[in-house]
Scaffold this active site. Structure first.
Site, PDB file in Angstrom:
ATOM      1  N   HIS A 189       0.825  -1.207   0.000  1.00  0.00           N
ATOM      2  CA  HIS A 189       0.000   0.000   0.000  1.00  0.00           C
ATOM      3  C   HIS A 189       0.860   1.257   0.000  1.00  0.00           C
ATOM      4  O   HIS A 189       0.562   2.231  -0.693  1.00  0.00           O
ATOM      5  CB  HIS A 189      -0.929  -0.005   1.207  1.00  0.00           C
ATOM      6  N   GLU A 436       3.166 -16.447 -21.277  1.00  0.00           N
ATOM      7  CA  GLU A 436       3.864 -16.335 -19.994  1.00  0.00           C
ATOM      8  C   GLU A 436       4.444 -17.668 -19.546  1.00  0.00           C
ATOM      9  O   GLU A 436       5.047 -17.772 -18.487  1.00  0.00           O
ATOM     10  CB  GLU A 436       2.942 -15.736 -18.927  1.00  0.00           C
ATOM     11  N   ASP A 460       5.454 -13.835 -15.141  1.00  0.00           N
ATOM     12  CA  ASP A 460       5.472 -15.295 -15.099  1.00  0.00           C
ATOM     13  C   ASP A 460       6.473 -15.881 -16.091  1.00  0.00           C
ATOM     14  O   ASP A 460       7.097 -16.898 -15.822  1.00  0.00           O
ATOM     15  CB  ASP A 460       4.070 -15.857 -15.370  1.00  0.00           C
ATOM     16  N   CYS A 507       2.412  -7.042 -20.984  1.00  0.00           N
ATOM     17  CA  CYS A 507       1.633  -6.522 -19.858  1.00  0.00           C
ATOM     18  C   CYS A 507       2.285  -6.873 -18.521  1.00  0.00           C
ATOM     19  O   CYS A 507       1.729  -6.580 -17.472  1.00  0.00           O
ATOM     20  CB  CYS A 507       0.189  -7.004 -19.917  1.00  0.00           C
TER      21      CYS A 507
END
Ligand code: PEP
Ligand code: MG
Length: 576
Positions: A189, A436, A460, A507
């Protein structure tokens, strides 16, 4: 002078007095209760007090920080309505006679541990949110105010063990120069907040809070992830110069963020965002996103007891379309990834079992055989939500051609069902896969003929090519997408797609990595999809290169034998 190395979380340089944040201590002790019904009543009252506090924090965050931060408190309110959490607390109170504070603490803790065990950093980071909500509930039960912690009175570099969303929203933003935490990763966060506020931040910095020179000037470098204590005059002057050029660069990047990313030889590439919610999508546009290159749909499926219905999913997807199309004023691409869940992610209603190697187990597209209904419903919902929009669907974790064919077969089935039912169906929907898994990259020349596009998931792809668990901090250093083997697989994928006239995006995090820009342009990448806040930087870099220049850079990089040489060479190409 002493420089302590952590992990970079948000770029920039902060120079100012060090200030240690000490949250209010909550003393939770177990106590047996006699009147369990009254105790459960007390918990319910505390839940509504916590809800009102969160509603107030929502308003404050919306006014002071923005919609994305505010959405965190909306999510916190939902956590407090979650029957699974409340039932856990109720069972401890009414079933075992445990006091409310302890029951609330234990329930939040076990929920947080469950999230931490997931293989996705994003969900791991949500454990902090659950602990934050648990703390608020416990504080309400104890009658303690969380707002009574000491706050900075002048602009400071805040150092903390960890920061929860409530902590960070509680700070007066005028008094925060930078954030530095002992715990947390780059998707924590603290990191997300710092990036959305444009504040420098470092996380995982090994500090002992009680041994720090409080009030003394320190240098926090969010690009290198370091904190320098007692900087000498030379180091201070150097940091000041770096700070000035960073501020000038960032404001130039932001000023041009909405302009297209066109290379010096006139070639435009698409720069889009990775999102997980409507709020993310809205924020992405403000950073210059030209659409969404990866919508992670997992959030629709987590934290609930049954599969989301088709209608719920349609509403979820329509929300993202409405955000990126600005209520119909634009028509931007939305690449939706079908459910990527599995192995160690506990979604009890999907029938997961314990697995020895969850990363290599029953996950993502591999669920299609046993649970075709899940993918079929998702396809049906997408085809209906996509009417009148630029919808692109991709399936994750593909490792062979058969999976591609079966997924396409299910998509056709979904379309036929909808037509037979007289329901509206989106036209010209693109179908692609995530590349991936190394086998998909190696077979890209076979797969390319059967899809409209590839989107390379470098997170990945790196993990599976290098056999490095992406969540294991001990081997994190090995997990670099700059590894020559990963680069060769990226090249194979792009080349294979282009031979068949198909487009390719990245991505994974690599698309938002500045040093990767000339390499990926040189390999011919068509679409860059990344965390929204990285978009202005990446667009500006794309505008600085020509394709012939990048082809030479890529050729050179692909001849280098080690990760270190590749990374150093590419860093040099972007000027440091
Ligand atoms: C990836 O693997 O690169 C990717 C984008 O997907 P995720 O990080 O969600 O696994
Ligand atoms: Mg992935």
């Amino acid at each position: 002078m002493q420089t302590i190395q952590g992990l970079p979380a948000s770029p920039g340089i902060a120079i100012g007095p060090l200030w240690v944040y000490r949250p209010v201590l909550l003393n939770v002790t177990a106590r047996a209760v006699a009147d369990v019904a009254a105790e459960w009543e007390r918990v319910q009252t505390a839940v509504s007090t916590a809800q009102s506090q969160l509603a107030a924090l929502y308003d404050r965050a919306l006014a002071e920080v923005g919609a994305e931060e505010a959405a965190i408190f909306e999510a916190h309110q939902l956590f407090l309505e979650d029957p699974a959490l409340l039932e856990m607390i109720q069972a401890a109170v009414e079933g075992e006679g445990i006091n409310g504070e302890m029951a609330a603490y234990q329930a939040a803790e076990s929920y947080a541990e469950m999230l931490e065990a997931m293989d996705d950093e994003y969900f791991q980071a949500r454990a902090t949110d659950i602990r934050d909500v648990g703390r608020r509930l416990v504080a309400c039960l104890l009658g303690v105010s969380l707002d009574s912690a000491a706050m900075p009175t002048q602009p400071v570099v805040i150092v903390a063990e960890d920061l929860t969303p409530s902590d960070t929203v509680g700070f007066d933003k005028e008094k925060v120069l930078g954030l530095c935490t002992v715990r947390g990763g780059p998707t924590s966060h603290t990191a997300i907040l710092a990036r959305s506020l444009g504040l420098p931040a470092a996380v995982s910095v090994p500090l002992r809070l009680n041994h720090l020179p409080e009030g003394e000037v320190v240098v926090l470098n969010g690009r290198s992830g370091t904190l320098t204590l007692n900087p000498d005059p030379d180091a201070l002057a150097e940091a000041q110069a770096e700070q000035q050029s960073w501020l000038a660069l960032r404001s130039a990047e932001l000023a041009e963020a909405q302009a297209p990313a066109v290379t010096t030889d006139g070639h435009q590439v698409e720069v889009v965002a990775n999102v997980g919610s409507v709020a993310d999508a809205e924020m992405a546009l403000t950073y210059g996103a030209e659409g969404v290159g990866l919508f992670r749909t997992e959030f629709l499926f987590l934290d609930r007891e049954t599969l989301p219905s088709e209608a719920e999913q349609i509403a979820g997807y329509q929300g993202v379309f409405a955000a990126i199309d600005e209520g119909g004023r634009a028509k931007r691409p939305l690449v939706v990834r079908t459910l990527d869940i599995g192995g160690d992610k506990e979604v009890p209603y999907l029938g997961f079992h314990d697995e020895q190697n969850p990363f290599l187990g029953w996950r993502a597209i591999r669920m299609m055989d046993e649970r075709p209904d899940v993918l079929l419903t998702q396809f049906r919902a997408l085809l209906q939500a996509g009417v009148g929009h630029d919808l692109r669907i991709m399936v994750p974790m593909v490792s062979n051609l058969d999976e591609v064919r079966r997924a396409k077969g299910l998509l056709d089935e979904a379309r036929q069902q909808l037509v037979a039912e007289g329901k509206p169906v989106a036209e010209s929907v693109q179908f692609g896969i995530m590349v991936e898994v190394p086998s998909a990259a190696i077979l890209a020349h076979h797969i390319a003929a059967e899809v409209d596009f590839f989107s390379i998931g470098t997170n990945d792809l790196t993990q599976y090519t290098l056999a490095v668990d992406r969540t294991n901090e001990r081997v994190a250093k090995l997990a670099s997408p700059f590894h020559p083997a990963v680069l060769h697989l990226i090249k194979m994928t792009i080349d294979a797609a282009h031979v068949q006239g198909k487009w390719v995006g990245v991505c994974g995090e690599f698309a938002g990595e500045p040093a990767a820009v000339p390499l990926l342009l040189g390999l011919g990448l068509d679409e860059f999809s990344m965390a929204a806040t990285a978009i202005p930087t990446i667009k500006r870099l794309i505008r600085q290169f020509s394709r012939p220049q990048c082809r030479d850079i890529a050729d050179h990089a692909l001849r280098l034998p080690t990760t270190e040489l590749v990374a150093a060479y590419l860093q040099g190409q972007i000027g440091g």
